[in-house]
Design an enzyme around this catalytic site. Structure first.
Site, PDB file in Angstrom:
ATOM      1  N   ASN A 145      39.900  16.490  65.039  1.00  0.00           N
ATOM      2  CA  ASN A 145      40.346  17.855  65.381  1.00  0.00           C
ATOM      3  C   ASN A 145      39.830  18.921  64.415  1.00  0.00           C
ATOM      4  O   ASN A 145      39.431  20.005  64.835  1.00  0.00           O
ATOM      5  CB  ASN A 145      41.864  17.903  65.533  1.00  0.00           C
ATOM      6  CG  ASN A 145      42.595  17.491  64.279  1.00  0.00           C
ATOM      7  OD1 ASN A 145      42.037  16.799  63.423  1.00  0.00           O
ATOM      8  ND2 ASN A 145      43.831  17.917  64.161  1.00  0.00           N
ATOM      9  N   GLU A 241      48.249  10.834  56.552  1.00  0.00           N
ATOM     10  CA  GLU A 241      48.616  12.084  57.245  1.00  0.00           C
ATOM     11  C   GLU A 241      48.541  11.783  58.723  1.00  0.00           C
ATOM     12  O   GLU A 241      47.443  11.657  59.284  1.00  0.00           O
ATOM     13  CB  GLU A 241      47.632  13.202  56.875  1.00  0.00           C
ATOM     14  CG  GLU A 241      47.704  13.636  55.425  1.00  0.00           C
ATOM     15  CD  GLU A 241      48.942  14.461  55.111  1.00  0.00           C
ATOM     16  OE1 GLU A 241      49.738  14.754  56.035  1.00  0.00           O
ATOM     17  OE2 GLU A 241      49.125  14.795  53.940  1.00  0.00           O
ATOM     18  N   CYS A 275      47.733  18.625  64.208  1.00  0.00           N
ATOM     19  CA  CYS A 275      48.849  17.699  63.953  1.00  0.00           C
ATOM     20  C   CYS A 275      50.152  18.459  63.860  1.00  0.00           C
ATOM     21  O   CYS A 275      51.181  17.999  64.336  1.00  0.00           O
ATOM     22  CB  CYS A 275      48.576  16.923  62.678  1.00  0.00           C
ATOM     23  SG  CYS A 275      48.100  17.968  61.305  1.00  0.00           S
ATOM     24  N   GLU A 449      49.072  16.013  51.042  1.00  0.00           N
ATOM     25  CA  GLU A 449      47.793  16.576  50.623  1.00  0.00           C
ATOM     26  C   GLU A 449      48.048  18.010  50.185  1.00  0.00           C
ATOM     27  O   GLU A 449      49.029  18.632  50.594  1.00  0.00           O
ATOM     28  CB  GLU A 449      46.785  16.536  51.792  1.00  0.00           C
ATOM     29  CG  GLU A 449      46.400  15.106  52.138  1.00  0.00           C
ATOM     30  CD  GLU A 449      45.223  15.009  53.097  1.00  0.00           C
ATOM     31  OE1 GLU A 449      45.274  15.595  54.193  1.00  0.00           O
ATOM     32  OE2 GLU A 449      44.253  14.319  52.744  1.00  0.00           O
TER      33      GLU A 449
END
Ligand code: NAD
Length: 469
Positions: A145, A241, A275, A449
């Protein structure tokens, strides 16, 4: 080199014994070929990263300089790399160039981020310091993405901390990462960044490989669990993630006209393939009609088309399986009694285009509410009691992020604080920044992150204890 897109192994451009086709999602046709790395080539990349580590970890100033130079390369090449991103990912060129510029911003942020050395005791007995040490070789695996930006979210902190890396992008979007490897060959010593491309099995080879000490993975929950299992036998560290099913809860004092643009933007950014996009909206009964209408109006007005064309707001869905999945979830909702207030079906013609879709009269229990759709279709769900809405928002395995919307920010913040997720937004959503740690509760991930906390994820804590006796 014979191939237009080559891997980067030990600082060299390397072709693979075979290639695979990369589809332009705007046409559904193969547009380019990417190298399909052999297992031996992966070994070579891992060995090269391991060999480079000894020197790279020593010189912090050189690492900071290299990251600044890498950022400058991103800023100087937004258009060229942006075109590659649009070709393979589908997003409009303006968004693609912003992604490249974003990569530069993240690189600059980490280039200047401090690696603290904390003194926790200094007395007659001892000087005790807590120091962050690099881990070694990092295996980085990314989704389709935001192929470039998410690679940089890993590369910048990992390299700053003194690690070296083998990066593998998604087989749907390998080209921008191959290009990244190419443009960084001039600023990074050989072996510090290796870029290999191939199918999903290449990812599995990486996670079970003996050399990496850390796996940094972004992708789906299902794959994330496989990665965690593969890392377990030799206790590799992992940051995962993973997916999300972010709720947005409107309180009864929210003004539909005032929030509609932001809600729509955070649900449909990157064609819903984010996400932490809004993936379900909970609206009190009194506001329900107005909110559905305001969102539907924006969905109907959106310009969908080939991302290379001027003025296009949303490109195609990135790949055929995802295109089919979004279609299936929307069809399932409609068959279950939902109403398409906007859109509801694929766009006729070639490519993976789908009408921006607003689904009304849909309930929890419908697949599109309960699962992650990851595409341009948004269910709007009615509620009567805010405690019940909160329970429904929290009632999933996901926990990436969420938002609460109200004219009273304090009231919204109190409710947002009870969302079980890594980021709780108030009157906004998808507001991400390099200094903000980003990660998920529950099945949405392990670790974070970004920010210093993201940097620490690429380090081991070491205590240096000097006795004074
Ligand atoms: P995916 O899990 O199918 O693939 C991600 C990467 O894993 C790809 O590079 C793939 O080749 C690789 N892979 C596949 N099988 C593997 C295995 N067994 N071992 C190691 N690697 C393997 O995910 P996707 O479809 O590319 O991406 C979409 C998903 O990513 C969505 O669920 C989305 O929410 C999530 N995502 C999460 C974040 C986040 O930061 N939390 C960001 C972007 C996307």
């Amino acid at each position: 080199m014979s191939e237009k897109y080559a891997m980067t192994i030990d600082g060299q451009a390397v072709d693979a014994p075979a290639t695979f086709g990369v589809v332009n999602p705007a046409t559904g046709e193969v547009a380019e070929q990417a190298p399909d790395a052999s297992r031996e080539q992966l070994h070579a990349a891992m060995r090269s990263a391991q060999a480079a580590y000894a020197e790279w970890r020593r010189d912090e100033a050189a690492r900071r300089k290299a990251l600044h130079e890498a950022a400058d390369i991103m800023f100087a090449n937004t258009e060229e790399i942006g075109r590659i991103l649009t070709l393979e990912q589908g997003k409009p060129l303006a968004d693609a160039t912003m992604e490249v510029a974003g990569a530069g911003v993240w690189l600059k942020y980490f280039a200047d981020l401090e690696l603290p050395r904390e003194v926790i005791q200094d007395d007659d007995n001892a000087l005790v310091e807590v120091v962050r040490r690099p881990m070694g070789v990092v295996a980085a695996i990314t989704p389709w993405n935001y192929p470039l930006l998410l690679a940089i979210w890993k590369l910048a902190p990992a390299l700053l901390a003194g690690n070296t890396m083998v990066l593998k992008p998604s087989p749907f979007t390998p080209l921008s990462s191959l290009k990244l490897g190419e443009v960084l060959r001039d600023v990074l010593p050989p072996g510090v960044l290796n870029v290999v491309t191939g199918g999903d099995e290449l990812g599995a080879w990486m996670t079970s490989h003996e050399i990496p000490r850390k796996i940094s993975f972004t992708g789906s929950v299902a794959t994330g669990k496989r990665v965690a299992a593969a890392a377990a036998p030799d206790l590799k560290r992992v940051t995962l993630e993973l997916g999300g099913n972010d709720p947005a809860i409107l309180l009864d004092d929210a003004d539909p006209a005032a929030v509609a643009d932001k809600l729509f933007g955070a649900a449909f950014q990157n064609n819903g393939q984010v996400c932490s996009a809004i993936k379900r909206v909970y609206v009190p009964e009194a506001l329900y009609g107005d909110v559905v209408d305001a969102l539907a109006e924006r969905a109907k007005a959106a310009k969908v088309g080939d991302g290379m064309q001027e003025g296009v707001q949303f490109g195609p869905i990135n790949n055929k399986p995802q295109f089919e999945r979004v279609g299936e979830l929307v069809a399932d909702a409609l068959a279950g009694g939902a109403r398409a207030a906007a859109g509801g079906k694929p766009v006729d013609g070639p490519g993976y285009f789908f009408e921006p879709t607003i689904l009304a009269d849909v309930e929890d229990g419908a697949r599109i509410v309960d699962e992650e759709q990851f595409g341009p279709a948004l269910p709007v769900v009615k509620y009567t009691d805010v405690e019940e809405a909160l329970a429904r928002a929290n009632g999933t395995h996901f926990g990436l992020s969420g938002s609460v919307w109200s004219a009273d920010a304090d009231r919204a913040a109190e409710i947002a604080g009870r969302l079980e997720c890594g980021t709780a937004w108030v009157n906004t959503h998808l507001a991400l920044a390099p200094h903000q740690p980003f990660g998920g509760f529950k099945w949405s991930g392990v670790g974070v992150e970004n920010g210093p906390w993201g940097l620490y994820g690429f380090t081991e804590l070491q205590v240096v204890h000097r006795s004074k006796h």
